[in-house]
Motif scaffolding. Structure first.
Motif, PDB file in Angstrom:
ATOM      1  N   LYS A 133       1.037  -1.605  -0.133  1.00 49.39           N
ATOM      2  CA  LYS A 133      -0.042  -0.017  -0.231  1.00 49.39           C
ATOM      3  C   LYS A 133       0.874   1.234   0.162  1.00 49.39           C
ATOM      4  N   PHE A 134       1.775   0.706   0.993  1.00 48.38           N
ATOM      5  CA  PHE A 134       2.472   2.345   1.262  1.00 48.38           C
ATOM      6  C   PHE A 134       3.417   2.086   0.418  1.00 48.38           C
ATOM      7  N   SER A 135       4.711   1.248  -0.232  1.00 44.52           N
ATOM      8  CA  SER A 135       5.766   0.594  -0.351  1.00 44.52           C
ATOM      9  C   SER A 135       6.865   0.615   0.795  1.00 44.52           C
ATOM     10  N   TRP A 136       8.306   0.612   0.996  1.00 45.80           N
ATOM     11  CA  TRP A 136       8.605   0.300   1.818  1.00 45.80           C
ATOM     12  C   TRP A 136       8.424   1.498   2.721  1.00 45.80           C
ATOM     13  N   TRP A 137       7.723   2.430   2.634  1.00 42.49           N
ATOM     14  CA  TRP A 137       7.337   3.859   3.399  1.00 42.49           C
ATOM     15  C   TRP A 137       6.635   3.243   4.329  1.00 42.49           C
ATOM     16  N   GLY A 138       5.738   2.395   4.721  1.00 37.76           N
ATOM     17  CA  GLY A 138       4.828   1.517   5.412  1.00 37.76           C
ATOM     18  C   GLY A 138       5.639   0.744   6.262  1.00 37.76           C
ATOM     19  N   GLY A 139       6.215  -0.185   5.624  1.00 41.30           N
ATOM     20  CA  GLY A 139       7.491  -0.568   6.710  1.00 41.30           C
ATOM     21  C   GLY A 139       8.066  -0.025   7.197  1.00 41.30           C
ATOM     22  N   GLY A 140       8.422   0.907   7.154  1.00 43.60           N
ATOM     23  CA  GLY A 140       8.998   2.283   7.649  1.00 43.60           C
ATOM     24  C   GLY A 140       8.430   2.692   9.203  1.00 43.60           C
ATOM     25  N   ALA A 141       7.898   3.122   8.791  1.00 42.15           N
ATOM     26  CA  ALA A 141       6.390   3.688   9.296  1.00 42.15           C
ATOM     27  C   ALA A 141       6.400   2.953  10.871  1.00 42.15           C
ATOM     28  N   LEU A 184       7.909   0.387  11.155  1.00 46.76           N
ATOM     29  CA  LEU A 184       9.007   0.068  12.873  1.00 46.76           C
ATOM     30  C   LEU A 184       9.514   1.527  13.655  1.00 46.76           C
ATOM     31  N   VAL A 185       9.254   2.669  13.190  1.00 47.64           N
ATOM     32  CA  VAL A 185       8.792   3.406  14.346  1.00 47.64           C
ATOM     33  C   VAL A 185       8.046   3.359  14.994  1.00 47.64           C
ATOM     34  N   VAL A 186       6.888   4.015  14.765  1.00 45.77           N
ATOM     35  CA  VAL A 186       5.922   2.838  15.587  1.00 45.77           C
ATOM     36  C   VAL A 186       6.307   2.443  16.796  1.00 45.77           C
ATOM     37  N   MET A 187       6.610   1.291  16.071  1.00 45.14           N
ATOM     38  CA  MET A 187       6.770   0.015  17.420  1.00 45.14           C
ATOM     39  C   MET A 187       8.348   0.613  18.511  1.00 45.14           C
ATOM     40  N   MET A 188       8.845   0.909  17.819  1.00 45.49           N
ATOM     41  CA  MET A 188      10.342   1.643  18.397  1.00 45.49           C
ATOM     42  C   MET A 188       9.494   2.561  19.093  1.00 45.49           C
ATOM     43  N   ALA A 189       8.784   3.340  18.947  1.00 49.30           N
ATOM     44  CA  ALA A 189       8.318   4.463  19.597  1.00 49.30           C
ATOM     45  C   ALA A 189       7.403   3.869  21.203  1.00 49.30           C
ATOM     46  N   ALA A 211       5.713  -5.011  24.029  1.00 45.54           N
ATOM     47  CA  ALA A 211       6.088  -3.590  22.543  1.00 45.54           C
ATOM     48  C   ALA A 211       7.548  -4.267  22.221  1.00 45.54           C
ATOM     49  N   MET A 212       8.322  -4.289  22.761  1.00 40.14           N
ATOM     50  CA  MET A 212       9.496  -4.844  22.475  1.00 40.14           C
ATOM     51  C   MET A 212       9.473  -6.320  22.500  1.00 40.14           C
ATOM     52  N   SER A 213       8.875  -7.262  22.689  1.00 38.78           N
ATOM     53  CA  SER A 213       8.669  -8.837  22.112  1.00 38.78           C
ATOM     54  C   SER A 213       7.655  -8.634  21.022  1.00 38.78           C
ATOM     55  N   LEU A 214       6.946  -7.751  20.760  1.00 42.88           N
ATOM     56  CA  LEU A 214       6.071  -7.938  19.149  1.00 42.88           C
ATOM     57  C   LEU A 214       7.517  -6.853  17.959  1.00 42.88           C
ATOM     58  N   LEU A 215       8.338  -6.240  18.626  1.00 46.95           N
ATOM     59  CA  LEU A 215       9.153  -6.043  17.653  1.00 46.95           C
ATOM     60  C   LEU A 215      10.167  -6.614  17.190  1.00 46.95           C
ATOM     61  N   LEU A 216      11.100  -7.531  18.497  1.00 53.12           N
ATOM     62  CA  LEU A 216      10.993  -8.647  18.165  1.00 53.12           C
ATOM     63  C   LEU A 216      11.121  -9.632  16.913  1.00 53.12           C
ATOM     64  N   LEU A 217      10.137  -9.857  17.586  1.00 56.64           N
ATOM     65  CA  LEU A 217       8.909 -10.795  16.553  1.00 56.64           C
ATOM     66  C   LEU A 217       9.285 -10.252  14.583  1.00 56.64           C
ATOM     67  N   VAL A 218       8.692  -8.992  15.019  1.00 59.58           N
ATOM     68  CA  VAL A 218       9.112  -8.616  13.282  1.00 59.58           C
ATOM     69  C   VAL A 218      10.080  -8.312  12.357  1.00 59.58           C
ATOM     70  N   ILE A 219      11.337  -8.001  13.775  1.00 65.93           N
ATOM     71  CA  ILE A 219      12.775  -8.211  13.431  1.00 65.93           C
ATOM     72  C   ILE A 219      12.362  -9.209  13.120  1.00 65.93           C
TER      73      ILE A 219
END
Length: 867
Positions: A243-251, A253-258, A275-283
């Motif tokens: 939907k938003f190209s790589w900007w969507g994935g980057g956004a 990650l930014v939201v999750m890290m925030a 939150a950290m668990s979800l971020l690690l799962l995505v990584i």
């Protein structure tokens, strides 16, 4: 020695023992089904079938570089053995940890007798998993299921590690590690996701009091977590990218890290952990970028070409396979499936008898009750386990539930979700192209934990008969030995022969023989996995016959595959010419039609081959022509209207566009309904037919005698097929069963002109001259040498043909084993049930002059017909 030290020593010993067994029984090269594809794509970092296994491919790539074995397939097979051995060790550690949780005491205070009972019992359960049918099968070949089971066991061990350390500082790291492993496991196989429910249950039991409302809350949270991971991450992240190209994935990650940073600043430990668990799962999930990046590079194997955001999302969602409805059991409209559905009176009967009974309970029985294997040389009753692992496991389940129902319910949930519940989700149709037991290894792992509990309970019960500590210890050792012998040792003995692939080269040889059946720069149409993936392996990994373009008919229904055939030149092979434009290929679909006459004029190459065949008499029954004329008929019919499938259109266009310039071949496994009406124009030259301007008489098949003789008696490989010491599995044996009929048909064709001289290739690669009679006898003898009748049966009419040939050429003594084979078959049936067998037997008796037996059979057949 402390508990930790004892555990480590036991784990190392278990690993070494199991790894030694797996190395002894490991496949020496590729196996059938997906193995060839996975090894080839691991070696070349290609793109396998959806949804891919990028992390597994990366690990396989690393192992393919290690010079442990000369065969690349063996190197990648080693990865499965190591991950399976590690999973066995983790199963042992999990069982010990569960026992500790149930006993609620310090393992460093255990008496020697209890150490024997608990460590020994856990080892029994772990070894039972190691030597179970499906787990062992996965452990010695390149498939994703060994790695998937490893991640399942690792996540379960990590969450139990957190359970015991949940009050200590930094305990959340175990939960985060578990979620990261789940993220990584997505890059191997989605089955590992089901362990997420166990993670939530363990966490909930530790943090919340047990009430009806809390249990309901646990169910809601577990389901929501699964939906979040599967729908929000696995499907949601690719959607954002589309939907938003790589900007969507980057956004994202930014939201999750925030969110992680906010939770840290606010000192909200639960939110921070989540939150950290979800971020690690995505990584962990980002291993899938490998698929996208490699698709951009256009590797030779690039299934679905997920090089765009839309194609990548379709690839991850497995859209090419369609959707399986969750509730209607008999949902398929295909005529074959409808036929089998008719055997059941209701949806419930179909579910319980076939889907649950045939496709799960039967597999479960293979692991822990026993299975009779009927392979080459395998005793029928070798694998009987007397149901002892099953009984010990049931005892363990009861014991676990009584000692600690909470962790018992966790194992039960894992057992059900990866077993019976998975049956509901998969909603499999009947028949399946292969056994699907590998899908349920997670369930078998859970039951192995209970086998460990059961073995421990038995040993403890026996040691309770003694009064002094020294006697308890001796009695514990004495009790452990028979349990070890009757459960895992018996499983090892019962399953060893049928899981020893150390001498099985059938898939490699099968692929070699098919490729050698094709002319230079041939286009070869194949049918499915087993006549495609092994060929890919030889071409991409071994560099063999890369000039042949393999066209898989199943994939030929997809536009992306046809475009690759048209525009790519893998390893320098010629592209496949099409008259259809790229736009027409993109829009290819089902086309309504009525039967039409088609024509295909021969080119100079075909005329030259035709004259060669005429001059040497290779095709004595052929009708020579300058133009191939045939009726192109609809492949399928729906509501009275005939249709051509996309693959039929592709086959027709490829033939029309390429026939005059390069050989067109069909693997012998391609069914008649996929030949678009050209069957009588095909000439058998080995394990493939070649399209030629020569027509066979009605009801017959053309054989190029010299080429077929050169293949079967010269260039073809049959490694270890005649050895009774090597177990040939069902798939390998079924495909190898194609050879003996070819030998017989070759001998019959040679016998038409027994005095004609032929120049053919010898086994050493040289040329020899022989008469039709000599070569026919040689073909029959060669058939028996490489594929003994005792191991590879034949149809009765073909057996009668062999008897006829031996009798005709005054070699009657060689005919008697074939007659004995027919007599043995007749012992298990009657004339009314198998009249063709009795007719073949009567004909065989007549050929060798046993007229009294002919008369006896004639009377039996007459009596049968009168009844």
């Amino acid at each position: 020695m402390t508990h930790v030290q004892r555990n480590r020593v036991a784990g190392i010993l278990l690993f070494l023992l199991v790894q030694a067994v797996y190395l002894l029984t490991m496949a020496p090269t590729l196996s059938f089904w997906d193995c060839g594809e996975f090894i080839a794509t691991a070696r070349t970092l290609g793109v396998p079938h959806p949804p891919g296994a990028p992390l597994f491919l990366l690990m396989g790539r690393v192992f393919s570089l290690f010079p442990f074995f000369s065969d690349i397939g063996a190197r990648v097979n080693l990865l499965s053995t190591l991950m399976s051995s590690a999973a066995v060790v983790l199963t042992y550690l999990i069982t010990v940890r569960l026992i500790i949780i149930c006993r609620k005491d310090d393992p460093d205070t255990w008496s020697q007798a209890r150490q024997v009972a608990h460590y020994g019992g856990a080892a029994v359960g772990a070894l039972a998993l190691a030597f179970s049918d499906s787990f062992w099968f996965n452990a010695v070949e390149t498939e994703v299921y060994a790695a998937s089971t490893f991640f399942t066991t690792l996540v379960f061990w990590l969450v139990l590690r957190w359970y015991q350390d949940s009050s200590g500082p930094g305990n959340e790291r175990w939960l985060m590690a578990a979620m990261y492993m789940i993220g990584l496991s997505i890059g191997v196989h989605l089955l590992s996701l089901l362990v997420l429910f166990a993670v939530i249950m363990v966490y909930w039991y530790r943090r919340h009091a047990v009430t009806p409302f809390s249990l309901l809350g646990m169910a809601v949270v577990a389901t929501a977590a699964f939906i979040l991971v599967y729908g929000g991450v696995i499907q949601g992240v690719p959607f954002l990218l589309r939907k938003f190209s790589w900007w969507g994935g980057g956004a994202l990650l930014v939201v999750m890290m925030a969110g992680v940073w906010y939770a840290h600043l606010q000192r909200q430990r639960v939110l921070h952990t989540a939150a950290m668990s979800l971020l690690l799962l995505v990584i962990g999930y980002t291993s899938y970028t490998t698929i996208f990046v490699r698709a951009q590079a256009g590797p030779p194997i690039n299934e679905n070409d997920p090089s765009t955001a839309d194609a990548f999302l379709s690839y991850l969602n497995r859209e090419q396979y369609g959707d399986l409805p969750l509730w209607p059991r008999r949902w398929s409209s295909e005529p074959l499936h409808q036929y089998y559905y008719g055997k059941y009176d209701s949806e419930a009967e179909y579910f319980f008898r076939y889907q649950l009974g045939q496709m799960y309970v039967r597999y479960f029985g293979w692991q822990f009750i026993g299975r009779a294997h009927q392979g080459s040389g395998a005793p029928v009753d070798l694998s009987q386990l007397w149901g002892l692992p099953f009984l010990v496991g049931i005892l363990g389940a009861v014991t676990h539930a009584r000692q600690d129902w909470k962790t018992g319910s966790v194992v039960t949930a894992l057992f059900v979700l990866t077993g019976a519940a998975l049956v509901i989700y998969l909603n499999q149709v009947e028949p399946q192209p292969r056994e699907r037991d590998y899908s349920y290894v997670g369930s078998f792992f859970a039951f192995a934990l209970w086998i460990g509990f059961g073995a421990s309970a038995i040993i403890e019960k026996i040691t309770g008969l003694a009064t002094c500590s020294s006697m308890k210890t001796r009695l514990a050792v004495v009790a452990l030995l028979p349990v070890m012998l009757l459960v895992p040792a018996r499983m090892l003995y019962a399953n060893y022969y049928t899981h020893d692939r150390s001498g099985n080269y059938v898939a490699w040889d099968w692929a070699w023989n098919i490729l050698q059946s094709c002319g230079r720069d041939a286009i070869l149409f194949t049918n499915g996995d087993n006549d495609t993936f092994p060929l890919w392996y030889l071409q991409e990994v071994e560099g063999i016959r890369q000039d042949v373009r393999v066209v898989n008919l199943s994939l030929a229904n997809t536009p992306w595959y046809l475009e690759q055939l048209k525009h790519s030149s893998p390893r320098g092979a010629k592209p496949v010419s099409f008259s259809l434009s790229d736009q027409e290929l993109q829009e290819i679909g089902y086309v309504p039609m009525v039967p039409v006459q088609a024509e295909l004029e021969a080119g100079e190459e075909q005329r030259r081959l035709r004259e060669r065949s005429r001059s040497i008499g290779a095709l004595p029954s052929a009708e020579i022509a300058d133009t191939i004329r045939w009726e192109l008929q609809p492949a399928i019919s729906f509501r009275g209207q005939g249709f051509l499938r996309p693959q039929d259109i592709a086959v027709f266009d490829i033939i029309m566009s390429n026939f005059r310039h390069r050989p067109i071949c069909f693997a012998i496994t391609v069914g008649s309904d996929n030949l678009i009406g050209l069957k009588r124009w095909l000439t058998l030259e080995g394990l493939a037919y070649r399209l030629q301007p020569m027509q066979a008489p009605e009801g017959e098949t053309l054989l190029d005698v010299t080429r077929l003789c050169n293949a079967l008696c010269g260039s073809f490989r049959y490694t270890n097929l005649a050895s009774e010491e090597v177990f040939i599995d069902e798939t390998s044996k079924r495909l190898s069963g194609n050879y003996k009929p070819l030998f017989t048909r070759l001998a019959l064709e040679l016998a038409r002109e027994p005095e004609r001289l032929y120049t053919v290739m010898a086994e050493d690669g040289g040329l020899v001259e022989g008469s039709g009679r000599q070569l026919a006898l040689h073909a029959l003898d060669r058939s028996e040498d490489v594929l003994p009748l005792s191991l590879y049966g034949m149809e009765p009419e073909l057996v009668a043909s062999v008897v006829y040939l031996y009798a005709r050429f005054d070699e009657k003594e060689k005919a008697y084993p074939y007659i004995a084979y027919l007599e043995k078959l007749a012992e298990h049936t009657t004339p009314e049930r198998s009249p063709e067998l009795y007719y073949a037997l009567a004909l065989s008796f007549s050929q060798v002059g046993l007229e009294e037996k002919v008369e006896m059979l004639r009377r039996q057949l007459q009596e049968s017909s009168n009844e």
